[in-house]
Design a protein around this motif. Structure first.
Motif, PDB file in Angstrom:
ATOM      1  N   ASP A   8       2.053  45.411  28.792  1.00 15.25           N
ATOM      2  CA  ASP A   8       2.100  46.317  29.945  1.00 15.25           C
ATOM      3  C   ASP A   8       1.217  47.542  29.711  1.00 15.25           C
ATOM      4  O   ASP A   8       0.482  47.972  30.606  1.00 15.25           O
ATOM      5  CB  ASP A   8       3.538  46.762  30.223  1.00 15.25           C
ATOM      6  N   ALA A   9       1.286  48.104  28.515  1.00 12.97           N
ATOM      7  CA  ALA A   9       0.487  49.292  28.200  1.00 12.97           C
ATOM      8  C   ALA A   9      -1.005  48.957  28.216  1.00 12.97           C
ATOM      9  O   ALA A   9      -1.812  49.750  28.716  1.00 12.97           O
ATOM     10  CB  ALA A   9       0.891  49.865  26.848  1.00 12.97           C
ATOM     11  N   ARG A  36       4.231  54.683  27.614  1.00  9.15           N
ATOM     12  CA  ARG A  36       5.259  53.663  27.829  1.00  9.15           C
ATOM     13  C   ARG A  36       6.453  53.908  26.908  1.00  9.15           C
ATOM     14  O   ARG A  36       7.599  53.765  27.316  1.00  9.15           O
ATOM     15  CB  ARG A  36       4.678  52.265  27.600  1.00  9.15           C
ATOM     16  N   ASN A  92      10.211  54.552  28.179  1.00  2.53           N
ATOM     17  CA  ASN A  92      11.309  53.697  27.728  1.00  2.53           C
ATOM     18  C   ASN A  92      12.460  54.520  27.166  1.00  2.53           C
ATOM     19  O   ASN A  92      13.614  54.117  27.270  1.00  2.53           O
ATOM     20  CB  ASN A  92      10.832  52.699  26.672  1.00  2.53           C
ATOM     21  N   ASP A 130       5.913  42.803  24.828  1.00  2.00           N
ATOM     22  CA  ASP A 130       5.966  43.030  26.276  1.00  2.00           C
ATOM     23  C   ASP A 130       5.454  44.417  26.635  1.00  2.00           C
ATOM     24  O   ASP A 130       4.669  44.587  27.568  1.00  2.00           O
ATOM     25  CB  ASP A 130       7.388  42.851  26.804  1.00  2.00           C
ATOM     26  N   ASP A 131       5.897  45.422  25.874  1.00  2.00           N
ATOM     27  CA  ASP A 131       5.420  46.783  26.116  1.00  2.00           C
ATOM     28  C   ASP A 131       3.926  46.885  25.821  1.00  2.00           C
ATOM     29  O   ASP A 131       3.196  47.588  26.523  1.00  2.00           O
ATOM     30  CB  ASP A 131       6.190  47.796  25.272  1.00  2.00           C
ATOM     31  N   SER A 154       2.808  49.801  20.045  1.00  4.22           N
ATOM     32  CA  SER A 154       4.003  49.594  20.864  1.00  4.22           C
ATOM     33  C   SER A 154       5.140  49.015  20.028  1.00  4.22           C
ATOM     34  O   SER A 154       4.936  48.518  18.933  1.00  4.22           O
ATOM     35  CB  SER A 154       3.689  48.628  22.009  1.00  4.22           C
ATOM     36  N   CYS A 162       0.170  53.340  25.486  1.00  6.80           N
ATOM     37  CA  CYS A 162       1.321  52.891  24.691  1.00  6.80           C
ATOM     38  C   CYS A 162       2.310  54.033  24.482  1.00  6.80           C
ATOM     39  O   CYS A 162       3.530  53.843  24.615  1.00  6.80           O
ATOM     40  CB  CYS A 162       0.859  52.345  23.343  1.00  6.80           C
TER      41      CYS A 162
END
Length: 186
Positions: free
Chosen positions: A53-54, A90, A94, A49-50, A45, A87
């Motif tokens: 979340d992933a 995401r 994004n 933060d990503d 990632s 990942c």
């Protein structure tokens, strides 16, 4: 089984127990590999933060899809692939969002070679360069060059042929050398 005790069951046995309804088996499996899975998410990632979340998305997917696990690979390889795919998903999502990038201040030219922060600056520069690679090239570079996996292992974990890993690494390394060319000694 109390929290913190060692469960001697194999990863495959824990996954099968989860599918059969054992309420603690999946937690035990994830606790066993959480540091590794977090590292994979962070490397794949663009930010923590990503990655968080992933990883959460990946673990939910793994929990729901446990009955689809085929024993032709190790459970860790299966989990690795799910985390990488989450990942990459995401990253794609994004890209669809409108963002305004912050200015990219490159402080390498001001770094003192006796300053330990230069290593931190270099690491950040490499991280930014990795972020500029397409997601599939980044995943291959991270698997082979950062995690130290062989081409065969990386291909297995990412679910692509070995030739694809070789070409992604080659193209990714070439792009990294272009992006990081300013860091070479004059």
């Amino acid at each position: 089984m109390t929290r913190g005790s060692v469960d001697a069951r194999s990863d495959e046995d824990l996954l099968l127990a989860h599918v059969r309804g054992d309420p603690g088996a999946f937690s035990t499996l994830i606790e066993r590999h959480q540091d590794y899975l977090w590292a994979v998410a962070c490397r794949t990632s663009s930010n923590a933060d990503d990655a968080a979340d992933a990883l959460q998305d990946a673990l939910l997917s793994a929990h729901r899809m446990a009955d689809r696990f085929r024993s032709d690979a190790k459970v860790t390889s299966w989990l690795h692939r799910i985390v990488v795919n989450a990942c990459l998903d995401r990253i794609r999502r994004n890209r669809l969002r409108a963002t305004v990038p912050l200015p990219d201040w490159d402080v390498a030219q001001y770094a003192d070679e006796h300053d330990h922060m230069a290593a931190v600056d270099l690491s950040l520069s490499i991280g930014r360069a990795l972020d500029e690679l397409p997601a599939d090239q980044r995943a291959a570079i991270v698997a082979v060059d950062v995690e130290g996996l062989s081409i065969v292992e990386a291909a297995e974990r990412l679910g692509v042929p070995t030739g694809t890993i070789k070409s992604r690494c080659s193209r990714g390394r070439l792009r990294l050398s272009q992006i990081l060319g300013h860091l070479r000694d004059p």
